[in-house]
Design a protein around this motif. Structure first.
Motif, PDB file in Angstrom:
ATOM      1  N   GLU A 171      58.394  60.329   8.692  1.00 11.28           N
ATOM      2  CA  GLU A 171      58.016  62.063   8.512  1.00 11.28           C
ATOM      3  C   GLU A 171      58.976  62.952   7.827  1.00 11.28           C
ATOM      4  OE1 GLU A 171      56.704  63.143  12.421  1.00 11.28           O
ATOM      5  OE2 GLU A 171      55.312  61.912  11.897  1.00 11.28           O
ATOM      6  N   GLU A 172      60.849  62.691   8.029  1.00  8.51           N
ATOM      7  CA  GLU A 172      61.133  63.593   6.290  1.00  8.51           C
ATOM      8  C   GLU A 172      60.606  63.334   5.157  1.00  8.51           C
ATOM      9  OE1 GLU A 172      65.142  62.599   7.697  1.00  8.51           O
ATOM     10  OE2 GLU A 172      65.222  64.042   9.344  1.00  8.51           O
ATOM     11  N   GLY A 173      60.535  62.154   4.356  1.00  6.87           N
ATOM     12  CA  GLY A 173      60.071  62.160   3.174  1.00  6.87           C
ATOM     13  C   GLY A 173      58.886  61.467   3.052  1.00  6.87           C
ATOM     14  N   ASN A 174      58.291  61.287   3.969  1.00  8.11           N
ATOM     15  CA  ASN A 174      56.532  61.250   3.521  1.00  8.11           C
ATOM     16  C   ASN A 174      55.584  61.454   5.383  1.00  8.11           C
ATOM     17  OD1 ASN A 174      54.025  60.139   3.525  1.00  8.11           O
ATOM     18  ND2 ASN A 174      54.902  58.056   3.261  1.00  8.11           N
ATOM     19  N   PRO A 175      55.986  62.915   5.220  1.00  6.36           N
ATOM     20  CA  PRO A 175      55.136  63.705   6.477  1.00  6.36           C
ATOM     21  C   PRO A 175      54.155  63.157   6.287  1.00  6.36           C
ATOM     22  CG  PRO A 175      55.643  65.102   4.423  1.00  6.36           C
ATOM     23  CD  PRO A 175      56.353  63.967   4.108  1.00  6.36           C
ATOM     24  N   ASP A 176      53.596  62.416   5.477  1.00  5.44           N
ATOM     25  CA  ASP A 176      51.166  62.460   5.993  1.00  5.44           C
ATOM     26  C   ASP A 176      52.057  61.081   5.949  1.00  5.44           C
ATOM     27  OD1 ASP A 176      51.028  65.301   4.893  1.00  5.44           O
ATOM     28  OD2 ASP A 176      50.855  65.412   3.081  1.00  5.44           O
ATOM     29  N   TRP A 177      52.232  60.317   5.722  1.00  7.75           N
ATOM     30  CA  TRP A 177      52.001  58.788   5.894  1.00  7.75           C
ATOM     31  C   TRP A 177      51.648  57.964   5.232  1.00  7.75           C
ATOM     32  CZ3 TRP A 177      53.964  55.718  10.811  1.00  7.75           C
ATOM     33  CH2 TRP A 177      55.485  56.619  11.539  1.00  7.75           C
ATOM     34  N   ARG A 178      51.445  58.404   3.739  1.00  2.00           N
ATOM     35  CA  ARG A 178      50.495  58.339   2.510  1.00  2.00           C
ATOM     36  C   ARG A 178      51.209  56.450   2.834  1.00  2.00           C
ATOM     37  NH1 ARG A 178      51.349  58.858  -2.074  1.00  2.00           N
ATOM     38  NH2 ARG A 178      53.930  59.222  -1.691  1.00  2.00           N
ATOM     39  N   ASP A 179      50.558  55.516   1.826  1.00  4.22           N
ATOM     40  CA  ASP A 179      50.719  54.419   2.040  1.00  4.22           C
ATOM     41  C   ASP A 179      51.537  54.391   0.439  1.00  4.22           C
ATOM     42  OD1 ASP A 179      51.625  51.976   1.484  1.00  4.22           O
ATOM     43  OD2 ASP A 179      49.494  51.060   1.604  1.00  4.22           O
ATOM     44  N   LEU A 180      53.115  54.201   0.601  1.00  6.13           N
ATOM     45  CA  LEU A 180      53.487  54.877  -0.962  1.00  6.13           C
ATOM     46  C   LEU A 180      53.345  53.784  -2.186  1.00  6.13           C
ATOM     47  CD1 LEU A 180      56.941  55.498   0.462  1.00  6.13           C
ATOM     48  CD2 LEU A 180      55.074  57.306  -0.261  1.00  6.13           C
ATOM     49  N   ALA A 181      52.821  52.474  -1.156  1.00  4.10           N
ATOM     50  CA  ALA A 181      52.278  51.105  -2.442  1.00  4.10           C
ATOM     51  C   ALA A 181      52.034  51.747  -3.405  1.00  4.10           C
ATOM     52  CB  ALA A 181      52.413  50.176  -1.305  1.00  4.10           C
ATOM     53  N   GLU A 182      51.109  52.736  -2.901  1.00  2.00           N
ATOM     54  CA  GLU A 182      49.813  53.068  -4.200  1.00  2.00           C
ATOM     55  C   GLU A 182      50.605  53.718  -5.020  1.00  2.00           C
ATOM     56  OE1 GLU A 182      46.806  55.245  -2.235  1.00  2.00           O
ATOM     57  OE2 GLU A 182      46.721  53.871  -0.537  1.00  2.00           O
ATOM     58  N   ASP A 183      51.813  54.184  -5.283  1.00  4.67           N
ATOM     59  CA  ASP A 183      52.241  54.915  -5.806  1.00  4.67           C
ATOM     60  C   ASP A 183      52.794  53.584  -7.111  1.00  4.67           C
ATOM     61  OD1 ASP A 183      52.210  57.475  -4.597  1.00  4.67           O
ATOM     62  OD2 ASP A 183      54.076  57.725  -3.833  1.00  4.67           O
ATOM     63  N   VAL A 184      53.013  52.409  -6.868  1.00  3.05           N
ATOM     64  CA  VAL A 184      53.413  51.642  -6.981  1.00  3.05           C
ATOM     65  C   VAL A 184      52.093  50.628  -7.914  1.00  3.05           C
ATOM     66  CG1 VAL A 184      55.621  51.751  -7.226  1.00  3.05           C
ATOM     67  CG2 VAL A 184      54.079  49.991  -6.070  1.00  3.05           C
ATOM     68  N   GLY A 185      50.929  51.177  -7.847  1.00 11.38           N
ATOM     69  CA  GLY A 185      49.475  50.207  -8.464  1.00 11.38           C
ATOM     70  C   GLY A 185      49.089  49.647  -7.282  1.00 11.38           C
ATOM     71  N   PHE A 186      50.043  49.524  -6.198  1.00 12.58           N
ATOM     72  CA  PHE A 186      48.826  48.702  -5.005  1.00 12.58           C
ATOM     73  C   PHE A 186      47.655  49.872  -4.505  1.00 12.58           C
ATOM     74  CE2 PHE A 186      52.526  46.710  -4.550  1.00 12.58           C
ATOM     75  CZ  PHE A 186      52.182  45.550  -4.325  1.00 12.58           C
ATOM     76  N   PRO A 187      46.869  49.298  -4.419  1.00 11.66           N
ATOM     77  CA  PRO A 187      44.839  49.461  -3.586  1.00 11.66           C
ATOM     78  C   PRO A 187      45.411  49.843  -2.721  1.00 11.66           C
ATOM     79  CG  PRO A 187      44.699  46.639  -3.654  1.00 11.66           C
ATOM     80  CD  PRO A 187      46.355  47.066  -4.532  1.00 11.66           C
ATOM     81  N   ALA A 188      44.603  50.909  -2.156  1.00 13.98           N
ATOM     82  CA  ALA A 188      44.601  51.630  -1.514  1.00 13.98           C
ATOM     83  C   ALA A 188      44.211  50.401   0.165  1.00 13.98           C
ATOM     84  CB  ALA A 188      43.384  52.951  -1.039  1.00 13.98           C
ATOM     85  N   LEU A 189      44.162  50.671   1.134  1.00  9.18           N
ATOM     86  CA  LEU A 189      44.557  49.970   2.235  1.00  9.18           C
ATOM     87  C   LEU A 189      43.103  50.866   3.019  1.00  9.18           C
ATOM     88  CD1 LEU A 189      47.781  48.774   3.265  1.00  9.18           C
ATOM     89  CD2 LEU A 189      45.478  47.326   1.933  1.00  9.18           C
ATOM     90  N   GLY A 190      42.943  51.709   3.096  1.00  8.21           N
ATOM     91  CA  GLY A 190      41.301  52.754   3.413  1.00  8.21           C
ATOM     92  C   GLY A 190      41.898  53.360   4.300  1.00  8.21           C
ATOM     93  N   VAL A 191      41.399  54.536   5.280  1.00 11.07           N
ATOM     94  CA  VAL A 191      41.735  55.517   5.879  1.00 11.07           C
ATOM     95  C   VAL A 191      42.759  54.986   6.970  1.00 11.07           C
ATOM     96  CG1 VAL A 191      41.042  57.244   6.974  1.00 11.07           C
ATOM     97  CG2 VAL A 191      39.119  56.700   5.418  1.00 11.07           C
ATOM     98  N   MET A 192      43.480  55.676   7.139  1.00 15.75           N
ATOM     99  CA  MET A 192      44.986  55.302   8.555  1.00 15.75           C
ATOM    100  C   MET A 192      44.439  56.630   9.025  1.00 15.75           C
ATOM    101  SD  MET A 192      49.391  55.789   8.075  1.00 15.75           S
ATOM    102  CE  MET A 192      49.374  54.396   6.607  1.00 15.75           C
ATOM    103  N   SER A 193      44.257  55.461  10.617  1.00 13.35           N
ATOM    104  CA  SER A 193      43.922  56.702  11.540  1.00 13.35           C
ATOM    105  C   SER A 193      45.108  57.072  12.121  1.00 13.35           C
ATOM    106  CB  SER A 193      43.334  55.531  12.645  1.00 13.35           C
ATOM    107  OG  SER A 193      43.794  54.537  13.044  1.00 13.35           O
ATOM    108  N   VAL A 194      45.182  57.885  13.211  1.00 14.96           N
ATOM    109  CA  VAL A 194      46.948  58.173  14.370  1.00 14.96           C
ATOM    110  C   VAL A 194      46.020  57.280  15.238  1.00 14.96           C
ATOM    111  CG1 VAL A 194      47.098  59.860  15.766  1.00 14.96           C
ATOM    112  CG2 VAL A 194      45.609  60.972  13.866  1.00 14.96           C
ATOM    113  N   GLY A 195      47.369  56.424  14.878  1.00 14.95           N
ATOM    114  CA  GLY A 195      47.796  55.194  16.276  1.00 14.95           C
ATOM    115  C   GLY A 195      48.422  56.120  17.445  1.00 14.95           C
ATOM    116  N   LEU A 196      49.066  55.856  18.248  1.00 11.84           N
ATOM    117  CA  LEU A 196      49.601  55.930  19.637  1.00 11.84           C
ATOM    118  C   LEU A 196      50.857  55.831  19.457  1.00 11.84           C
ATOM    119  CD1 LEU A 196      46.981  53.520  22.499  1.00 11.84           C
ATOM    120  CD2 LEU A 196      46.704  56.103  21.771  1.00 11.84           C
ATOM    121  N   THR A 197      51.570  56.425  20.199  1.00 10.73           N
ATOM    122  CA  THR A 197      53.252  56.556  20.122  1.00 10.73           C
ATOM    123  C   THR A 197      53.517  56.331  21.317  1.00 10.73           C
ATOM    124  OG1 THR A 197      53.284  58.872  21.444  1.00 10.73           O
ATOM    125  CG2 THR A 197      53.019  59.379  18.959  1.00 10.73           C
TER     126      THR A 197
END
Length: 110
Positions: free
Chosen positions: A84-110
């Motif tokens: 969360e320090e570097g990616n507070p929205d939990w984005r899929d960083l693989a998309e930044d280098v050309g990988f396709p989106a995996l779909g909506v990321m739901s909130v999981g259990l902690t």
């Protein structure tokens, strides 16, 4: 562009606050492809852990492996804070280098 040999420690997640996986590789793009295609059998394949949520590149493989081992020993809360320090929205960083989106990321259990 990433060099062919680039020691990297990385974290994958199944969903926001979901199952986490800490790994190390010398070829992040190739490893992400393996995780996404399910060719990297084991824990990540069984638990659907495919989203790149954090990574850190190192000067040597020895440094990357040492960092991976340290992170694996951390409490879950510390790992979540690292993400969360570097990616507070939990984005899929693989998309930044050309990988396709995996779909909506739901909130999981902690």
């Amino acid at each position: 562009m990433q060099r062919e040999f680039s020691p990297t420690t990385y974290l994958l997640a199944s969903a926001r606050n979901g199952t986490l996986y800490v790994g190390v590789t010398s070829n992040l793009l190739g490893r992400i492809h393996q995780h996404r295609e399910g060719t990297f059998k084991g824990f990540t394949d069984r638990h659907g852990v495919k989203r790149l949520v954090w990574f850190e590149q190192h000067s040597t493989m020895e440094h990357a492996i040492t960092r991976e081992k340290r992170i694996k020993k951390w409490d879950r809360a510390w790992k979540l804070r690292l993400i969360e320090e570097g990616n507070p929205d939990w984005r899929d960083l693989a998309e930044d280098v050309g990988f396709p989106a995996l779909g909506v990321m739901s909130v999981g259990l902690t």
